[in-house]
Write a protein that holds these residues in place. Structure first.
Motif, PDB file in Angstrom:
ATOM      1  N   THR A   1      80.677  45.627   7.778  1.00 40.76           N
ATOM      2  CA  THR A   1      80.663  44.393   6.858  1.00 40.76           C
ATOM      3  C   THR A   1      79.370  44.595   6.056  1.00 40.76           C
ATOM      4  O   THR A   1      78.366  45.260   6.462  1.00 40.76           O
ATOM      5  CB  THR A   1      80.623  43.152   7.536  1.00 40.76           C
ATOM      6  OG1 THR A   1      79.415  43.067   8.554  1.00 40.76           O
ATOM      7  CG2 THR A   1      82.091  42.911   8.509  1.00 40.76           C
TER       8      THR A   1
ATOM      9  N   LEU B   1      83.037  45.823   3.963  1.00 39.39           N
ATOM     10  CA  LEU B   1      83.836  44.507   3.757  1.00 39.39           C
ATOM     11  C   LEU B   1      82.874  43.406   3.542  1.00 39.39           C
ATOM     12  O   LEU B   1      82.006  43.089   4.550  1.00 39.39           O
ATOM     13  CB  LEU B   1      84.744  44.353   5.018  1.00 39.39           C
ATOM     14  CG  LEU B   1      85.355  43.049   5.298  1.00 39.39           C
ATOM     15  CD1 LEU B   1      86.378  42.717   4.184  1.00 39.39           C
ATOM     16  CD2 LEU B   1      86.029  42.709   6.621  1.00 39.39           C
TER      17      LEU B   1
ATOM     18  N   GLY C   1      83.074  40.541   4.446  1.00 39.43           N
ATOM     19  CA  GLY C   1      83.812  39.381   5.047  1.00 39.43           C
ATOM     20  C   GLY C   1      83.389  37.988   5.092  1.00 39.43           C
ATOM     21  O   GLY C   1      82.527  37.709   4.892  1.00 39.43           O
ATOM     22  N   ASP C   2      84.283  36.913   5.576  1.00 33.14           N
ATOM     23  CA  ASP C   2      84.100  35.542   5.704  1.00 33.14           C
ATOM     24  C   ASP C   2      83.256  35.424   6.926  1.00 33.14           C
ATOM     25  O   ASP C   2      82.873  34.324   7.036  1.00 33.14           O
ATOM     26  CB  ASP C   2      85.169  34.831   5.471  1.00 33.14           C
ATOM     27  CG  ASP C   2      86.201  35.095   6.581  1.00 33.14           C
ATOM     28  OD1 ASP C   2      86.171  35.897   7.472  1.00 33.14           O
ATOM     29  OD2 ASP C   2      87.170  34.358   6.678  1.00 33.14           O
ATOM     30  N   THR C   3      83.027  36.512   7.724  1.00 31.72           N
ATOM     31  CA  THR C   3      82.103  36.485   8.850  1.00 31.72           C
ATOM     32  C   THR C   3      80.719  36.128   8.275  1.00 31.72           C
ATOM     33  O   THR C   3      79.915  35.550   9.269  1.00 31.72           O
ATOM     34  CB  THR C   3      81.814  37.831   9.620  1.00 31.72           C
ATOM     35  OG1 THR C   3      81.960  38.671   8.601  1.00 31.72           O
ATOM     36  CG2 THR C   3      83.039  38.055  10.619  1.00 31.72           C
TER      37      THR C   3
ATOM     38  N   ASP D   1      86.794  39.663   1.042  1.00 32.33           N
ATOM     39  CA  ASP D   1      87.666  38.831   1.861  1.00 32.33           C
ATOM     40  C   ASP D   1      88.058  37.217   1.094  1.00 32.33           C
ATOM     41  O   ASP D   1      87.211  36.740   0.510  1.00 32.33           O
ATOM     42  CB  ASP D   1      86.678  38.365   3.215  1.00 32.33           C
ATOM     43  CG  ASP D   1      87.800  38.419   4.484  1.00 32.33           C
ATOM     44  OD1 ASP D   1      88.907  38.835   4.087  1.00 32.33           O
ATOM     45  OD2 ASP D   1      87.122  38.149   5.561  1.00 32.33           O
TER      46      ASP D   1
ATOM     47  N   LYS E   1      91.191  41.344   0.767  1.00 29.92           N
ATOM     48  CA  LYS E   1      91.669  41.264   1.943  1.00 29.92           C
ATOM     49  C   LYS E   1      92.136  39.775   2.587  1.00 29.92           C
ATOM     50  O   LYS E   1      91.468  38.829   2.156  1.00 29.92           O
ATOM     51  CB  LYS E   1      90.812  41.804   3.296  1.00 29.92           C
ATOM     52  CG  LYS E   1      91.144  41.507   4.611  1.00 29.92           C
ATOM     53  CD  LYS E   1      90.200  42.255   5.714  1.00 29.92           C
ATOM     54  CE  LYS E   1      89.412  41.310   6.387  1.00 29.92           C
ATOM     55  NZ  LYS E   1      89.715  39.840   6.842  1.00 29.92           N
TER      56      LYS E   1
ATOM     57  N   HIS F   1      95.393  41.786   7.435  1.00 27.81           N
ATOM     58  CA  HIS F   1      94.598  41.572   8.565  1.00 27.81           C
ATOM     59  C   HIS F   1      95.720  40.952   9.532  1.00 27.81           C
ATOM     60  O   HIS F   1      96.143  39.530   9.232  1.00 27.81           O
ATOM     61  CB  HIS F   1      93.408  40.662   8.032  1.00 27.81           C
ATOM     62  CG  HIS F   1      92.681  40.424   9.272  1.00 27.81           C
ATOM     63  ND1 HIS F   1      91.132  39.886   9.380  1.00 27.81           N
ATOM     64  CD2 HIS F   1      92.704  40.234  10.640  1.00 27.81           C
ATOM     65  CE1 HIS F   1      90.652  40.016  10.344  1.00 27.81           C
ATOM     66  NE2 HIS F   1      91.489  39.943  11.234  1.00 27.81           N
TER      67      HIS F   1
ATOM     68  N   ILE G   1      89.506  46.274  15.091  1.00 26.84           N
ATOM     69  CA  ILE G   1      88.168  45.613  15.644  1.00 26.84           C
ATOM     70  C   ILE G   1      88.639  45.069  17.098  1.00 26.84           C
ATOM     71  O   ILE G   1      89.501  44.108  16.994  1.00 26.84           O
ATOM     72  CB  ILE G   1      87.543  44.452  14.484  1.00 26.84           C
ATOM     73  CG1 ILE G   1      86.352  44.101  15.409  1.00 26.84           C
ATOM     74  CG2 ILE G   1      88.717  43.666  13.849  1.00 26.84           C
ATOM     75  CD1 ILE G   1      85.512  43.385  14.317  1.00 26.84           C
TER      76      ILE G   1
ATOM     77  N   VAL H   1      86.284  48.649  12.265  1.00 28.85           N
ATOM     78  CA  VAL H   1      85.558  47.840  11.490  1.00 28.85           C
ATOM     79  C   VAL H   1      84.523  46.901  12.312  1.00 28.85           C
ATOM     80  O   VAL H   1      84.936  46.605  13.525  1.00 28.85           O
ATOM     81  CB  VAL H   1      86.092  46.890  10.401  1.00 28.85           C
ATOM     82  CG1 VAL H   1      87.014  45.987  11.301  1.00 28.85           C
ATOM     83  CG2 VAL H   1      85.064  46.177   9.502  1.00 28.85           C
TER      84      VAL H   1
ATOM     85  N   VAL I   1      80.826  44.220  12.365  1.00 24.87           N
ATOM     86  CA  VAL I   1      80.171  43.355  11.781  1.00 24.87           C
ATOM     87  C   VAL I   1      78.664  43.956  11.874  1.00 24.87           C
ATOM     88  O   VAL I   1      78.239  43.949  12.844  1.00 24.87           O
ATOM     89  CB  VAL I   1      80.183  41.873  12.346  1.00 24.87           C
ATOM     90  CG1 VAL I   1      79.196  41.001  11.495  1.00 24.87           C
ATOM     91  CG2 VAL I   1      81.692  41.388  12.168  1.00 24.87           C
TER      92      VAL I   1
HETATM   93  O1  KIV Z   1      85.213  38.669   7.920  1.00 21.19           O
HETATM   94  C1  KIV Z   1      85.281  39.604   8.410  1.00 21.19           C
HETATM   95  O2  KIV Z   1      84.071  40.169   8.512  1.00 21.19           O
HETATM   96  C2  KIV Z   1      86.471  40.323   9.208  1.00 21.19           C
HETATM   97  C3  KIV Z   1      86.113  41.335  10.059  1.00 21.19           C
HETATM   98  C4  KIV Z   1      85.521  40.959  11.469  1.00 21.19           C
HETATM   99  C5  KIV Z   1      87.330  42.267  10.178  1.00 21.19           C
HETATM  100  O3  KIV Z   1      87.430  39.868   8.870  1.00 21.19           O
END
Ligand code: KIV
Length: 288
Positions: free
Chosen positions: A22, A41, A43-45, A83, A113, A137, A203, A213, A215
């Motif tokens: 990420t 990525l 990501g929405d993380t 994401d 994604k 996902h 993951i 993947v 974070v």
């Molecule tokens: O949002 C994100 O970072 C994810 C990964 C953990 C796959 O979806």
């Protein structure tokens, strides 16, 4: 040249593992790409590791666009995936397409994604038909954490394992170019990987996936709210930063920073003239 989804497919065909990380800003993007990750990525993380929320639910499309635009702009080789956050693709296929298009156009990511299996196949097909590559996902879907009841491994019994296999086939048939498998038992993930033509990116899904993947903040021990079992902390950067910042505060407090090394000089003539002018001004003021 930036990698394309064809390059990612070639890696699977050649049996080469794919590394995805990420990234959320210029620093993480440059470091991730510099390390050789083929995919980044956004990501929405980011809701958890950047914004400090307990989940990914509060993240909006504008937030992802803001971060993804940075990551796409400062990188040149890695495939950048944006994401789609909570509720930005679930209302209708048209809503999903409109929002996927915004992510592509405003952030200049290469692909999007979204979380979801079989029920989201028509949505994936609609976006792909418009020329936007979709990474699916399945497994644990963090945006559904309230419904699922926590971050737990999915597909552990026969029924849910069969559903995950159906989900994997459905997203591939809908045109997804790759699929993330999150918190899936390793043997099931290996089975799904063997069955699919598209790459699986795991993951917490074992070593049998085509890629992995992680974070950025987990890998570097920068996120300390909790350490996911699937994470390997490759360096204790959080601890290093804490030590460095504490040393800075100590130095400032003790007058030990800055030294001459971090300061800029002024020629003695200019300083003397300045002091002279200043003193004369003071004298004149006291004679008034
Ligand atoms: O949002 C994100 O970072 C994810 C990964 C953990 C796959 O979806």
């Amino acid at each position: 040249m930036r990698l394309t989804i064809r390059d990612i497919h070639k890696l699977k065909a050649a049996g080469q593992k794919i590394a995805m990380l990420t990234a959320y800003d210029a620093v993480s993007a440059r470091l991730g790409e510099g390390a050789g990750a083929q995919m980044l990525l956004v990501g929405d993380t980011l809701g958890m590791v950047i914004q400090g929320h307990d989940s990914t639910i509060p993240v909006t499309l504008d937030h992802v666009i803001y971060h993804a635009e940075i990551v796409a702009r400062v990188t040149h080789k890695a495939l950048v995936v944006g994401d789609m956050p909570f509720m930005t693709y679930k209302i209708s296929a048209e809503q999903a397409l409109t929002n996927a298009a915004r992510l592509m156009q405003e952030a200049q990511v290469s692909t999007v994604k979204l979380e979801g299996g079989e029920p989201y196949a028509p949505t994936i097909a609609r976006i792909v038909a418009a020329g936007i590559p979709v990474m699916a996902h399945i497994g644990l879907l963090p945006q559904s954490i309230e419904a699922v009841g926590g971050f737990r491994v999915q597909g552990k019994d026969l029924e849910t394992a069969r559903q995950l296999l159906r989900d994997a086939r459905a997203v591939q048939d809908a045109g997804a170019y790759a699929v993330v498998l999150e918190l899936v038992p390793a043997p099931l993930a290996a089975l799904i990987t063997a069955e699919l033509d598209i790459p699986t990116i795991g993951i917490g899904a074992g070593a049998g996936c085509d890629g992995q993947v992680q974070v950025f903040h987990d890998l570097l021990a920068l996120f300390d709210a909790f350490v996911p079992r699937h994470t390997k902390q490759y360096a204790q950067i959080g601890a290093l930063i804490r030590e460095a910042l504490a040393a800075y505060v100590r130095d400032v407090t003790a007058g030990a920073f800055p030294t001459d090394e971090q300061s800029f000089s002024l020629s003695p003539e200019v300083l003397a003239a300045l002091t002279d002018t200043h003193n004369k001004a003071d004298d004149n003021a006291s004679h008034r």
